[in-house]
Design a protein around this motif. Structure first.
Motif, mmCIF file in Angstrom:
data_model
loop_
_atom_site.group_PDB
_atom_site.id
_atom_site.type_symbol
_atom_site.label_atom_id
_atom_site.label_comp_id
_atom_site.label_asym_id
_atom_site.label_seq_id
_atom_site.Cartn_x
_atom_site.Cartn_y
_atom_site.Cartn_z
ATOM 1 N N ILE A 158 -44.689 -2.292 -36.924
ATOM 2 C CA ILE A 158 -45.826 -1.767 -36.165
ATOM 3 C C ILE A 158 -47.133 -2.091 -36.882
ATOM 4 O O ILE A 158 -48.159 -2.369 -36.233
ATOM 5 N N GLU A 159 -47.122 -2.071 -38.202
ATOM 6 C CA GLU A 159 -48.330 -2.416 -38.950
ATOM 7 C C GLU A 159 -48.759 -3.851 -38.667
ATOM 8 O O GLU A 159 -49.958 -4.136 -38.513
ATOM 9 N N GLN A 160 -47.794 -4.770 -38.596
ATOM 10 C CA GLN A 160 -48.119 -6.155 -38.270
ATOM 11 C C GLN A 160 -48.744 -6.252 -36.883
ATOM 12 O O GLN A 160 -49.694 -7.005 -36.662
ATOM 13 N N MET A 161 -48.206 -5.494 -35.938
ATOM 14 C CA MET A 161 -48.745 -5.508 -34.581
ATOM 15 C C MET A 161 -50.180 -4.995 -34.552
ATOM 16 O O MET A 161 -51.050 -5.565 -33.874
ATOM 17 N N LEU A 162 -50.445 -3.942 -35.301
ATOM 18 C CA LEU A 162 -51.801 -3.388 -35.329
ATOM 19 C C LEU A 162 -52.768 -4.348 -35.999
ATOM 20 O O LEU A 162 -53.922 -4.500 -35.558
ATOM 21 N N HIS A 163 -52.330 -5.011 -37.062
ATOM 22 C CA HIS A 163 -53.190 -5.987 -37.747
ATOM 23 C C HIS A 163 -53.567 -7.126 -36.812
ATOM 24 O O HIS A 163 -54.714 -7.572 -36.781
ATOM 25 N N LYS A 164 -52.596 -7.607 -36.041
ATOM 26 C CA LYS A 164 -52.872 -8.725 -35.150
ATOM 27 C C LYS A 164 -53.870 -8.347 -34.058
ATOM 28 O O LYS A 164 -54.611 -9.190 -33.572
ATOM 29 N N ARG A 165 -53.894 -7.076 -33.673
ATOM 30 C CA ARG A 165 -54.809 -6.621 -32.637
ATOM 31 C C ARG A 165 -56.076 -6.002 -33.209
ATOM 32 O O ARG A 165 -56.831 -5.345 -32.489
ATOM 33 N N MET A 166 -56.282 -6.194 -34.517
ATOM 34 C CA MET A 166 -57.496 -5.716 -35.189
ATOM 35 C C MET A 166 -57.679 -4.204 -35.027
ATOM 36 O O MET A 166 -58.776 -3.697 -34.805
ATOM 37 N N ILE A 167 -56.563 -3.473 -35.132
ATOM 38 C CA ILE A 167 -56.596 -2.010 -35.011
ATOM 39 C C ILE A 167 -56.413 -1.419 -36.395
ATOM 40 O O ILE A 167 -55.509 -1.826 -37.132
ATOM 41 N N PRO A 168 -57.266 -0.485 -36.806
ATOM 42 C CA PRO A 168 -57.134 0.113 -38.148
ATOM 43 C C PRO A 168 -55.809 0.853 -38.295
ATOM 44 O O PRO A 168 -55.538 1.814 -37.570
ATOM 45 N N VAL A 169 -54.995 0.400 -39.239
ATOM 46 C CA VAL A 169 -53.647 0.937 -39.400
ATOM 47 C C VAL A 169 -53.677 2.385 -39.877
ATOM 48 O O VAL A 169 -52.978 3.255 -39.339
ATOM 49 N N ASN A 170 -54.487 2.664 -40.878
ATOM 50 C CA ASN A 170 -54.506 4.011 -41.462
ATOM 51 C C ASN A 170 -55.009 5.055 -40.469
ATOM 52 O O ASN A 170 -54.634 6.228 -40.556
ATOM 53 N N GLN A 171 -55.822 4.638 -39.545
ATOM 54 C CA GLN A 171 -56.344 5.583 -38.562
ATOM 55 C C GLN A 171 -55.281 5.944 -37.523
ATOM 56 O O GLN A 171 -55.256 7.059 -37.007
ATOM 57 N N VAL A 172 -54.397 4.994 -37.238
ATOM 58 C CA VAL A 172 -53.380 5.227 -36.208
ATOM 59 C C VAL A 172 -52.102 5.795 -36.804
ATOM 60 O O VAL A 172 -51.572 6.804 -36.326
ATOM 61 N N LEU A 173 -51.599 5.176 -37.872
ATOM 62 C CA LEU A 173 -50.316 5.575 -38.445
ATOM 63 C C LEU A 173 -50.500 6.685 -39.474
ATOM 64 O O LEU A 173 -50.319 6.503 -40.676
ATOM 65 N N THR A 174 -50.848 7.849 -39.013
ATOM 66 C CA THR A 174 -50.898 9.024 -39.876
ATOM 67 C C THR A 174 -49.480 9.573 -40.057
ATOM 68 O O THR A 174 -48.530 9.124 -39.409
ATOM 69 N N MET A 175 -49.338 10.563 -40.929
ATOM 70 C CA MET A 175 -48.023 11.147 -41.160
ATOM 71 C C MET A 175 -47.478 11.789 -39.889
ATOM 72 O O MET A 175 -46.289 11.641 -39.557
ATOM 73 N N ASP A 176 -48.332 12.482 -39.133
ATOM 74 C CA ASP A 176 -47.877 13.092 -37.885
ATOM 75 C C ASP A 176 -47.456 12.037 -36.872
ATOM 76 O O ASP A 176 -46.467 12.210 -36.155
ATOM 77 N N THR A 177 -48.215 10.937 -36.824
ATOM 78 C CA THR A 177 -47.879 9.875 -35.883
ATOM 79 C C THR A 177 -46.557 9.215 -36.258
ATOM 80 O O THR A 177 -45.715 8.937 -35.397
ATOM 81 N N LYS A 178 -46.343 8.956 -37.544
ATOM 82 C CA LYS A 178 -45.076 8.357 -37.975
ATOM 83 C C LYS A 178 -43.901 9.267 -37.650
ATOM 84 O O LYS A 178 -42.841 8.806 -37.208
ATOM 85 N N ARG A 179 -44.082 10.551 -37.892
ATOM 86 C CA ARG A 179 -43.002 11.500 -37.593
ATOM 87 C C ARG A 179 -42.690 11.498 -36.096
ATOM 88 O O ARG A 179 -41.529 11.505 -35.683
ATOM 89 N N LEU A 180 -43.741 11.466 -35.279
ATOM 90 C CA LEU A 180 -43.536 11.448 -33.832
ATOM 91 C C LEU A 180 -42.832 10.167 -33.396
ATOM 92 O O LEU A 180 -41.904 10.193 -32.574
ATOM 93 N N ILE A 181 -43.259 9.026 -33.933
ATOM 94 C CA ILE A 181 -42.646 7.746 -33.563
ATOM 95 C C ILE A 181 -41.170 7.742 -33.928
ATOM 96 O O ILE A 181 -40.312 7.316 -33.138
#
Length: 444
Positions: free
Chosen positions: A194-217
């Motif tokens: 998922i980090e690779q996907m976010l990097h390719k779309r120029m999306i800030p990884v740390n802003q999206v993949l928080t601990m709560d978000t990872k747990r939910l995913i």
């Protein structure tokens, strides 16, 4: 499903409880857990809970006692025990003493209602079991609303007290309590894909993949049994233009993907048969083949490429190729790992897209689901190819060892044979001529 023989009436059991139960644990068991695991499992939990106080430190009880308490068969008691273990309310330990089996049942605290709704997997399951109306009623009753009480003027710790460094023991205890109460834990999942996907779309990884978000995913992946590319698609639906991860949209996307994969069926908890339970028992790999299969079942295709590249990051082109093939052919991640490993070995460590797609389409039609199945099939295919090559080489050698004789040479040889078979009259003629010549000379 038949569980007869798993436990015997004479088998003993102890009950222990290490954690204090929340005040409203009975409410959680009745209104939140019971729709998921059923009344028999909840009754077993209550019975073991009271046994822990009555027989604390005493002699073990027999499972025949449980049969009398609950008025249930031993088969149903065992089934209820598995449900409690699966939902996270019980741990079971087995020991053999005096030619008998003894079990120790460790009761785990159920979530308080507010914490139950913080667990996305359990709350989502409850929603599917009791429906929207009942769920909304329970949620509004047990989850406090965020009310505005005015301006927050509460002072901080440092404004009142001098700062002291807590001891290591106190720090660990506080950290544990905080993690437990906030329902945080280490997520056993690789997010590099998922980090690779976010990097390719120029999306800030740390802003999206928080601990709560990872747990939910992770919880939605387990709940709906989704593959990596399906989770990636759901994440794309959930990220808005401000790069905010909408958890509600993500849950809805995962649910829609699950329904489309299962002919619009609803999500329900169901029991596995004996074969399925044995399939997921944790066994330590012994041979090198088992170790390789174990790793291929766990890691992501991106991590596999990185490992095969001696720790270097995989190129964007290779990742895009794998992503395209995996999405198009709908291959599970373990099968994709075996395919990558196989293609690299066959093509001198080059990731050929055409070769990858050709084999992936074949494996997709075969419906290979595990790394073990894919590896066995790949080995069988390789043996077939080697046997064909060996057979062709043998035929070619046989053909080359035979002497090729032209037709004109055969005809000439045949003529010579025919000539040799005729009687040789040249010597007789010569003798007659010599005799006549001698006679002629004598007469003259």
């Amino acid at each position: 499903m038949n569980f007869i023989g798993k436990i015997l009436p004479i088998d003993g059991y102890y009950v222990m409880k290490k954690e204090h139960l929340p005040v409203d644990y009975a409410v959680s068991l009745t209104h939140l857990y019971q729709p998921l695991i059923g009344i028999y499992a909840v009754s077993l939990y209550h019975t073991l809970l009271h046994d822990s106080s009555i027989h604390a430190g005493g002699s073990p009880q027999t499972h025949h006692t449980l049969m009398n308490y609950l008025n249930l068969s031993l088969d149903e008691i065992y089934r209820s025990r598995l449900k409690l273990e699966g939902i996270g309310l019980l741990k079971t330990y087995k020991n053999k003493e005096e030619n008998r089996d003894f079990y120790t049942y460790e009761l785990l605290r159920p979530y308080a209602p507010t914490d139950f709704f913080k667990d996305d997997m359990l709350s989502q399951l409850l929603l599917h079991h009791i429906g929207d109306q009942k769920f909304d009623m329970l949620f509004s009753h047990y989850v406090p609303k965020n009310l505005e009480y005015g301006e927050n003027i509460t002072v901080d710790f440092s404004d009142v007290f001098q700062t002291v460094t807590p001891t290591e023991k106190v720090a660990n205890v506080e950290n544990y309590n905080y993690q437990h109460n906030s329902v945080n834990y280490e997520v056993p999942m690789d997010f590099s894909w998922i980090e690779q996907m976010l990097h390719k779309r120029m999306i800030p990884v740390n802003q999206v993949l928080t601990m709560d978000t990872k747990r939910l995913i992770y919880q939605m992946k387990v709940l709906y049994n989704l593959d990596s590319h399906e989770i990636e698609r759901a994440c794309q639906y959930a990220i808005n233009e401000d790069y905010q991860f909408n958890q509600k949209e993500f849950k809805a996307a995962c649910h829609d993907i699950f329904r489309s994969n299962n002919n619009q069926q609803s999500v329900r908890l169901s029991e596995k048969n004996n074969q399925e339970v044995k399939k997921y028992e944790v066994t330590k790999p012994k041979t090198k083949k088992e170790q390789l299969i174990y790793e291929l079942e766990r890691i992501s295709p991106t991590q596999l490429l990185k490992d095969l590249s001696r720790g270097n990051d995989a190129s964007d082109q290779d990742i895009k190729v794998i992503e395209t093939v995996m999405t198009k052919q709908d291959l599970p991640a373990p099968v994709m790992n075996v395919l990558i490993h196989y293609v690299l070995l066959q093509s001198n460590m080059k990731l050929s897209k055409a070769y990858l797609e050709k084999i992936a389409s074949h494996w997709s039609r075969l419906n290979l689901q595990t790394a073990s199945d894919a590896m066995n099939f790949a080995r069988q295919e390789q043996q077939n190819v080697q046997s064909k090559v060996k057979k062709n080489n043998y035929t070619r050698r046989q053909n080359t060892t035979k002497e090729v004789i032209p037709d004109w040479f055969k005809e000439r040889k045949n003529k010579s044979q025919v000539t040799s078979e005729k009687p040789d009259t040249s010597m007789e003629d010569q003798e007659k001529i010599a005799s006549r010549l001698k006679q002629y000379l004598n007469e003259n």
